[in-house]
Design an enzyme around this catalytic site. Structure first.
Site, PDB file in Angstrom:
ATOM      1  N   ASP A  67       0.879  -1.173   0.000  1.00  0.00           N
ATOM      2  CA  ASP A  67       0.000   0.000   0.000  1.00  0.00           C
ATOM      3  C   ASP A  67       0.917   1.224   0.000  1.00  0.00           C
ATOM      4  OD1 ASP A  67      -1.602   2.180   0.639  1.00  0.00           O
ATOM      5  OD2 ASP A  67      -2.865   1.041   2.014  1.00  0.00           O
ATOM      6  N   VAL A  68       0.924   1.977  -1.080  1.00  0.00           N
ATOM      7  CA  VAL A  68       1.893   3.078  -1.196  1.00  0.00           C
ATOM      8  C   VAL A  68       1.589   4.249  -0.258  1.00  0.00           C
ATOM      9  CG1 VAL A  68       2.543   2.570  -3.596  1.00  0.00           C
ATOM     10  CG2 VAL A  68       0.716   4.232  -3.138  1.00  0.00           C
ATOM     11  N   ASN A  94       2.724   4.796 -10.376  1.00  0.00           N
ATOM     12  CA  ASN A  94       1.441   4.818 -11.088  1.00  0.00           C
ATOM     13  C   ASN A  94       0.242   4.620 -10.155  1.00  0.00           C
ATOM     14  OD1 ASN A  94      -0.418   4.045 -13.548  1.00  0.00           O
ATOM     15  ND2 ASN A  94      -0.472   2.278 -12.166  1.00  0.00           N
ATOM     16  N   TYR A 159      -8.809  15.146  -6.462  1.00  0.00           N
ATOM     17  CA  TYR A 159      -7.975  14.410  -7.427  1.00  0.00           C
ATOM     18  C   TYR A 159      -7.029  15.373  -8.164  1.00  0.00           C
ATOM     19  CZ  TYR A 159      -6.986  11.094 -11.273  1.00  0.00           C
ATOM     20  OH  TYR A 159      -6.365  10.273 -12.187  1.00  0.00           O
ATOM     21  N   LYS A 163      -2.881  15.619  -8.272  1.00  0.00           N
ATOM     22  CA  LYS A 163      -2.081  15.504  -9.496  1.00  0.00           C
ATOM     23  C   LYS A 163      -1.269  16.771  -9.757  1.00  0.00           C
ATOM     24  CE  LYS A 163      -3.205  11.263 -10.548  1.00  0.00           C
ATOM     25  NZ  LYS A 163      -2.216  10.161 -10.550  1.00  0.00           N
TER      26      LYS A 163
HETATM   27  P1  NAP Z   1      -7.094   1.464 -11.943  1.00  0.00           P
HETATM   28  O1  NAP Z   1      -7.397   0.579 -13.092  1.00  0.00           O
HETATM   29  O2  NAP Z   1      -8.093   1.670 -10.880  1.00  0.00           O
HETATM   30  O3  NAP Z   1      -5.712   0.944 -11.313  1.00  0.00           O
HETATM   31  C1  NAP Z   1      -5.168   1.576 -10.187  1.00  0.00           C
HETATM   32  C2  NAP Z   1      -4.048   0.720  -9.630  1.00  0.00           C
HETATM   33  O4  NAP Z   1      -3.512   1.395  -8.469  1.00  0.00           O
HETATM   34  C3  NAP Z   1      -4.532  -0.633  -9.182  1.00  0.00           C
HETATM   35  O5  NAP Z   1      -3.561  -1.635  -9.429  1.00  0.00           O
HETATM   36  C4  NAP Z   1      -4.717  -0.430  -7.685  1.00  0.00           C
HETATM   37  O6  NAP Z   1      -4.617  -1.686  -7.037  1.00  0.00           O
HETATM   38  C5  NAP Z   1      -3.544   0.484  -7.386  1.00  0.00           C
HETATM   39  N1  NAP Z   1      -3.691   1.189  -6.116  1.00  0.00           N
HETATM   40  C6  NAP Z   1      -4.730   1.934  -5.678  1.00  0.00           C
HETATM   41  N2  NAP Z   1      -4.498   2.363  -4.434  1.00  0.00           N
HETATM   42  C7  NAP Z   1      -3.281   1.881  -4.083  1.00  0.00           C
HETATM   43  C8  NAP Z   1      -2.489   1.966  -2.903  1.00  0.00           C
HETATM   44  N3  NAP Z   1      -2.895   2.637  -1.816  1.00  0.00           N
HETATM   45  N4  NAP Z   1      -1.284   1.361  -2.898  1.00  0.00           N
HETATM   46  C9  NAP Z   1      -0.852   0.669  -3.967  1.00  0.00           C
HETATM   47  N5  NAP Z   1      -1.546   0.534  -5.102  1.00  0.00           N
HETATM   48  C10 NAP Z   1      -2.759   1.142  -5.144  1.00  0.00           C
HETATM   49  O7  NAP Z   1      -6.712   2.934 -12.435  1.00  0.00           O
HETATM   50  P2  NAP Z   1      -5.840   3.488 -13.665  1.00  0.00           P
HETATM   51  O8  NAP Z   1      -6.731   4.330 -14.460  1.00  0.00           O
HETATM   52  O9  NAP Z   1      -5.034   2.418 -14.292  1.00  0.00           O
HETATM   53  O10 NAP Z   1      -4.896   4.498 -12.864  1.00  0.00           O
HETATM   54  C11 NAP Z   1      -3.483   4.364 -12.771  1.00  0.00           C
HETATM   55  C12 NAP Z   1      -2.889   5.746 -12.604  1.00  0.00           C
HETATM   56  O11 NAP Z   1      -3.148   6.515 -13.764  1.00  0.00           O
HETATM   57  C13 NAP Z   1      -3.474   6.547 -11.443  1.00  0.00           C
HETATM   58  O12 NAP Z   1      -2.438   7.271 -10.813  1.00  0.00           O
HETATM   59  C14 NAP Z   1      -4.431   7.495 -12.124  1.00  0.00           C
HETATM   60  O13 NAP Z   1      -4.640   8.661 -11.378  1.00  0.00           O
HETATM   61  C15 NAP Z   1      -3.677   7.769 -13.405  1.00  0.00           C
HETATM   62  N6  NAP Z   1      -4.482   8.272 -14.500  1.00  0.00           N
HETATM   63  C16 NAP Z   1      -5.576   7.587 -14.941  1.00  0.00           C
HETATM   64  C17 NAP Z   1      -6.317   8.117 -15.979  1.00  0.00           C
HETATM   65  C18 NAP Z   1      -7.530   7.421 -16.515  1.00  0.00           C
HETATM   66  O14 NAP Z   1      -8.289   8.070 -17.254  1.00  0.00           O
HETATM   67  N7  NAP Z   1      -7.781   6.158 -16.207  1.00  0.00           N
HETATM   68  C19 NAP Z   1      -5.953   9.319 -16.592  1.00  0.00           C
HETATM   69  C20 NAP Z   1      -4.843   9.993 -16.117  1.00  0.00           C
HETATM   70  C21 NAP Z   1      -4.111   9.447 -15.080  1.00  0.00           C
HETATM   71  P3  NAP Z   1      -5.189  -1.989  -5.566  1.00  0.00           P
HETATM   72  O15 NAP Z   1      -6.520  -1.307  -5.475  1.00  0.00           O
HETATM   73  O16 NAP Z   1      -5.222  -3.458  -5.546  1.00  0.00           O
HETATM   74  O17 NAP Z   1      -4.168  -1.430  -4.633  1.00  0.00           O
END
Ligand code: NAP
Length: 244
Positions: A67-68, A94, A159, A163
């Site tokens: 858990d980061v 990430n 959020y 960021k």
């Molecule tokens: P996602 O499918 O929900 O994946 C998020 C990942 O982060 C999961 O593996 C989750 O696993 C992990 N995570 C969440 N809380 C955590 C914690 N406390 N410690 C360690 N791991 C944790 O979301 P995603 O869209 O791929 O997002 C990945 C990154 O991209 C994020 O930083 C997000 O803000 C960024 N982003 C996403 C988008 C978009 O449109 N999707 C756009 C711009 C940026 P667990 O819950 O199992 O820990």
């Protein structure tokens, strides 16, 4: 010339939030480039599956549950990486959560949660990564920020604050460690087709979203550059869509 299959041969790469979505694609891609990948997130089943998929296709991966947002867990993760591999060449920060709603009545504990994972988690992983990379005189840290690292949409104040914070620490750190041979970049994706977006915006058509692999490709691009090239940030969005 080195084939892309061997680009990261002998190197170790950590991807946080690698159980699904963008992190999963980044982990698979880095393994395909020859890296030993550390697949990290909180959900054991997901990271084990990703690591298994990589190993099953001939790559090298190990799942490390973390858990980061928890300082001791982040420290333990990097201690384990040091003990098992003795090096860290690439850290892709990430892991992130998206909790959305109007600021007016947004629960303060949810604000704390978003900041703890997205910003403090990235800060602590950067700190540990620098401590491992500095003695080696090399390394690449890539922080996955967001288009809301520079824009601001309604209903996304917590959020967006997280960021913008990631962007601030990325810019500062990039200058702080460049003489140590460590490069630090941010990738700022627009909407990506993952669970985070599907939960927050079920109304959005995936046709207006990037795929997670588009972001993974941007990571590969950064890592393919020569040591003398520093890229501060990449803003990537779905072509022809409304910028999101
Ligand atoms: P996602 O499918 O929900 O994946 C998020 C990942 O982060 C999961 O593996 C989750 O696993 C992990 N995570 C969440 N809380 C955590 C914690 N406390 N410690 C360690 N791991 C944790 O979301 P995603 O869209 O791929 O997002 C990945 C990154 O991209 C994020 O930083 C997000 O803000 C960024 N982003 C996403 C988008 C978009 O449109 N999707 C756009 C711009 C940026 P667990 O819950 O199992 O820990």
């Amino acid at each position: 010339m080195m084939s892309s299959k061997d680009m990261l041969a002998g190197k170790t790469a950590l991807v946080t939030g690698a159980g699904r979505g963008i992190g999963r694609s980044v982990a698979v891609r880095l393994a395909g480039l020859g890296a030993q990948v550390i697949v990290s997130a909180r959900t054991d089943g997901e990271i084990t599956e990703v690591a298994g998929e990589i190993e099953g296709s001939g790559g090298k991966a190990v799942a490390m549950k973390t858990d980061v947002s928890e300082e001791r867990e982040v420290e333990a993760l990097f201690t384990r990486i040091q003990e098992e591999f003795g090096r860290l060449d690439v850290a892709v920060n990430n892991a992130g959560v998206g909790l959305f709603g109007p600021l007016e009545n947004f629960p303060v504990e949810e604000f704390d949660r978003v900041l703890a994972v997205n910003l403090k988690g990235t800060f602590m992983c950067c700190q540990q990564a620098v401590q491992m990379m500095k003695p080696a005189g090399r390394g690449y840290i890539i922080n996955i920020a967001s288009v809301v690292g520079f824009k601001g949409y309604p209903g996304q104040s917590a959020y967006t604050a997280s960021k913008h914070g990631v962007m601030g620490l990325t810019k500062s750190l990039a200058n702080e460690v460049q003489e140590d041979g460590i490069r630090v970049s941010a990738i700022l994706p627009g909407g990506v087709d993952t669970r985070l977006v599907r939960d927050a915006r079920p109304d959005l058509d995936s046709a207006c979203l990037l795929s997670p692999d588009d972001v993974a490709q941007a990571v590969e691009y950064l890592l393919s550059l020569s040591d003398q090239a520093a890229v501060d940030q990449i803003y990537i969005r779905r072509r022809s869509s409304q910028p999101f």
